[in-house]
Design a protein around this motif. Structure first.
Motif, PDB file in Angstrom:
ATOM      1  N   TYR A  21      -6.581   9.213   6.463  1.00 40.64           N
ATOM      2  CA  TYR A  21      -5.921   9.063   5.166  1.00 40.64           C
ATOM      3  C   TYR A  21      -6.850   8.396   4.166  1.00 40.64           C
ATOM      4  O   TYR A  21      -7.634   7.517   4.529  1.00 40.64           O
ATOM      5  CB  TYR A  21      -4.683   8.171   5.309  1.00 40.64           C
ATOM      6  CG  TYR A  21      -3.606   8.762   6.159  1.00 40.64           C
ATOM      7  CD1 TYR A  21      -2.629   9.581   5.604  1.00 40.64           C
ATOM      8  CD2 TYR A  21      -3.536   8.487   7.521  1.00 40.64           C
ATOM      9  CE1 TYR A  21      -1.619  10.122   6.385  1.00 40.64           C
ATOM     10  CE2 TYR A  21      -2.531   9.017   8.313  1.00 40.64           C
ATOM     11  CZ  TYR A  21      -1.576   9.835   7.741  1.00 40.64           C
ATOM     12  OH  TYR A  21      -0.590  10.361   8.506  1.00 40.64           O
TER      13      TYR A  21
ATOM     14  N   MET B 163       0.837  -1.206   0.000  1.00 42.28           N
ATOM     15  CA  MET B 163       0.000   0.000   0.000  1.00 42.28           C
ATOM     16  C   MET B 163       0.869   1.252   0.000  1.00 42.28           C
ATOM     17  O   MET B 163       1.895   1.270   0.658  1.00 42.28           O
ATOM     18  CB  MET B 163      -0.886   0.003   1.259  1.00 42.28           C
ATOM     19  CG  MET B 163      -2.141   0.839   1.133  1.00 42.28           C
ATOM     20  SD  MET B 163      -3.032   0.977   2.725  1.00 42.28           S
ATOM     21  CE  MET B 163      -1.977   2.143   3.611  1.00 42.28           C
ATOM     22  N   LYS B 164       0.445   2.255  -0.746  1.00 42.70           N
ATOM     23  CA  LYS B 164       1.169   3.533  -0.743  1.00 42.70           C
ATOM     24  C   LYS B 164       0.397   4.560   0.081  1.00 42.70           C
ATOM     25  O   LYS B 164      -0.841   4.575   0.047  1.00 42.70           O
ATOM     26  CB  LYS B 164       1.331   4.061  -2.179  1.00 42.70           C
ATOM     27  CG  LYS B 164       2.675   3.671  -2.804  1.00 42.70           C
ATOM     28  CD  LYS B 164       2.811   4.170  -4.210  1.00 42.70           C
ATOM     29  CE  LYS B 164       2.955   5.688  -4.299  1.00 42.70           C
ATOM     30  NZ  LYS B 164       3.150   6.131  -5.704  1.00 42.70           N
ATOM     31  N   LEU B 165       1.122   5.382   0.809  1.00 39.32           N
ATOM     32  CA  LEU B 165       0.481   6.402   1.656  1.00 39.32           C
ATOM     33  C   LEU B 165      -0.426   7.296   0.811  1.00 39.32           C
ATOM     34  O   LEU B 165      -0.010   7.834  -0.215  1.00 39.32           O
ATOM     35  CB  LEU B 165       1.570   7.251   2.321  1.00 39.32           C
ATOM     36  CG  LEU B 165       1.077   8.306   3.319  1.00 39.32           C
ATOM     37  CD1 LEU B 165       0.464   7.642   4.544  1.00 39.32           C
ATOM     38  CD2 LEU B 165       2.241   9.201   3.754  1.00 39.32           C
ATOM     39  N   GLY B 166      -1.655   7.455   1.258  1.00 37.58           N
ATOM     40  CA  GLY B 166      -2.622   8.268   0.526  1.00 37.58           C
ATOM     41  C   GLY B 166      -2.701   9.687   1.054  1.00 37.58           C
ATOM     42  O   GLY B 166      -1.975  10.076   1.988  1.00 37.58           O
ATOM     43  N   ARG B 167      -3.615  10.447   0.473  1.00 27.74           N
ATOM     44  CA  ARG B 167      -3.788  11.845   0.848  1.00 27.74           C
ATOM     45  C   ARG B 167      -4.305  11.952   2.287  1.00 27.74           C
ATOM     46  O   ARG B 167      -5.145  11.162   2.707  1.00 27.74           O
ATOM     47  CB  ARG B 167      -4.802  12.490  -0.102  1.00 27.74           C
ATOM     48  CG  ARG B 167      -4.696  13.997  -0.165  1.00 27.74           C
ATOM     49  CD  ARG B 167      -5.528  14.519  -1.326  1.00 27.74           C
ATOM     50  NE  ARG B 167      -6.914  14.691  -0.960  1.00 27.74           N
ATOM     51  CZ  ARG B 167      -7.401  15.802  -0.367  1.00 27.74           C
ATOM     52  NH1 ARG B 167      -6.615  16.828  -0.090  1.00 27.74           N
ATOM     53  NH2 ARG B 167      -8.674  15.892  -0.075  1.00 27.74           N
ATOM     54  N   LEU B 168      -3.775  12.910   3.014  1.00 22.54           N
ATOM     55  CA  LEU B 168      -4.275  13.189   4.371  1.00 22.54           C
ATOM     56  C   LEU B 168      -5.580  13.963   4.182  1.00 22.54           C
ATOM     57  O   LEU B 168      -5.573  15.168   3.950  1.00 22.54           O
ATOM     58  CB  LEU B 168      -3.223  13.994   5.134  1.00 22.54           C
ATOM     59  CG  LEU B 168      -3.443  14.237   6.626  1.00 22.54           C
ATOM     60  CD1 LEU B 168      -3.644  12.940   7.406  1.00 22.54           C
ATOM     61  CD2 LEU B 168      -2.269  15.010   7.217  1.00 22.54           C
TER      62      LEU B 168
ATOM     63  N   TRP C 119      -4.746  -5.220   4.315  1.00 20.59           N
ATOM     64  CA  TRP C 119      -3.355  -4.776   4.476  1.00 20.59           C
ATOM     65  C   TRP C 119      -3.015  -4.536   5.952  1.00 20.59           C
ATOM     66  O   TRP C 119      -2.022  -5.054   6.470  1.00 20.59           O
ATOM     67  CB  TRP C 119      -3.131  -3.510   3.652  1.00 20.59           C
ATOM     68  CG  TRP C 119      -1.862  -2.759   3.969  1.00 20.59           C
ATOM     69  CD1 TRP C 119      -1.685  -1.827   4.955  1.00 20.59           C
ATOM     70  CD2 TRP C 119      -0.593  -2.888   3.316  1.00 20.59           C
ATOM     71  NE1 TRP C 119      -0.399  -1.344   4.941  1.00 20.59           N
ATOM     72  CE2 TRP C 119       0.296  -1.978   3.955  1.00 20.59           C
ATOM     73  CE3 TRP C 119      -0.141  -3.662   2.250  1.00 20.59           C
ATOM     74  CZ2 TRP C 119       1.625  -1.849   3.552  1.00 20.59           C
ATOM     75  CZ3 TRP C 119       1.184  -3.517   1.850  1.00 20.59           C
ATOM     76  CH2 TRP C 119       2.053  -2.630   2.501  1.00 20.59           C
ATOM     77  N   PHE C 120      -3.857  -3.734   6.630  1.00 20.13           N
ATOM     78  CA  PHE C 120      -3.538  -3.396   8.022  1.00 20.13           C
ATOM     79  C   PHE C 120      -3.628  -4.634   8.915  1.00 20.13           C
ATOM     80  O   PHE C 120      -2.814  -4.817   9.819  1.00 20.13           O
ATOM     81  CB  PHE C 120      -4.444  -2.271   8.542  1.00 20.13           C
ATOM     82  CG  PHE C 120      -4.077  -0.928   7.993  1.00 20.13           C
ATOM     83  CD1 PHE C 120      -2.867  -0.334   8.349  1.00 20.13           C
ATOM     84  CD2 PHE C 120      -4.895  -0.257   7.101  1.00 20.13           C
ATOM     85  CE1 PHE C 120      -2.486   0.893   7.820  1.00 20.13           C
ATOM     86  CE2 PHE C 120      -4.534   0.971   6.569  1.00 20.13           C
ATOM     87  CZ  PHE C 120      -3.328   1.545   6.926  1.00 20.13           C
TER      88      PHE C 120
END
Lengths: 145, 145
Positions: B90, B1-6, B101-102
């Motif tokens: 996020y 997973m890639k970090l998404g928008r806050l 994923w988490f």
């Protein structure tokens, strides 16, 4: 004064190293800056970028670890051993105008403007006067915009 | 997973009305949305926009007031009577993939995905597994991007 960009969210941590691993491995952060010491503010700092809309820079996460036991965030970590959200930082075009603005509103500005983690002038405002949130005000870096 | 928008910072408050006045009069917010009730989550909600880079939408402030005394944020307000930073949210492209994923990372996902304040599926992850921060994960609204 008009509300400025939310530059970063300050997140206190007992361990920059562990928090960096968390943002990389669990949250999938791809842009993690080099950590550095900011002894004048009593913290070790590491910025993590989040993506904004349409390829712009989003609000950063500013990881802060106590520099030593005299750090202003030592008490926060004692109360929150796992760390947690510590402050919110907004940009302003002129730090001295912003200071006068908040003081005119009756908000307690904590000390004189000083150089912050992004190399521009910053000050903090007391959370009791800022809707319960410790608030950092920083002058927008010139080259970034 | 890639970090998404806050997407937003959740800020708990004992009074939406007072917090709205603060963001308007002290912080200079110009885009404050209409407050609404979200009884399924036990909160009254008001979004405040912050500006992003180059005219894009920045990270929002999500003001949340307890809907009634059974609200999940009642204890937070009892502990922080002035309110304060409550969670970070996020965006992800797919909520079910994010949940898997988490969970695979050993992070405790709190309940099943449900409709959140932006009308898309969300879940929360336990702060003890998220670097001390109560973290909301939300599916990106389709029309917004």
């Amino acid at each position: 004064m008009k509300l400025g960009r939310l530059n970063h969210i300050g997140v206190a941590t007992p361990s920059l190293e562990r928090s960096i691993a968390y943002y990389r491995d669990v949250m999938g952060a791809t842009k993690i800056h080099e950590p550095f010491d900011l002894p004048a503010q009593g913290v070790k700092v590491c910025f993590v970028d989040t993506p904004g809309e349409n390829g712009t820079a989003g609000t950063q996460i500013e990881l802060i670890e106590p520099f030593d036991e005299t750090s202003p965030i030592t008490a926060f970590i004692a109360k929150n051993p796992a760390g947690g959200q510590h402050h919110m930082c907004y940009e302003v075009p002129d730090i001295h105008e912003a200071k006068a603005w908040f003081e005119a509103k009756g908000a307690r500005v904590l000390g004189e403007p000083r150089i912050g983690a992004h190399g521009t002038l910053i000050f903090f405002v007391h959370p009791k006067d800022m809707n319960g949130v410790l608030t950092e005000i920083m002058e927008t870096p010139k080259e970034a915009h």
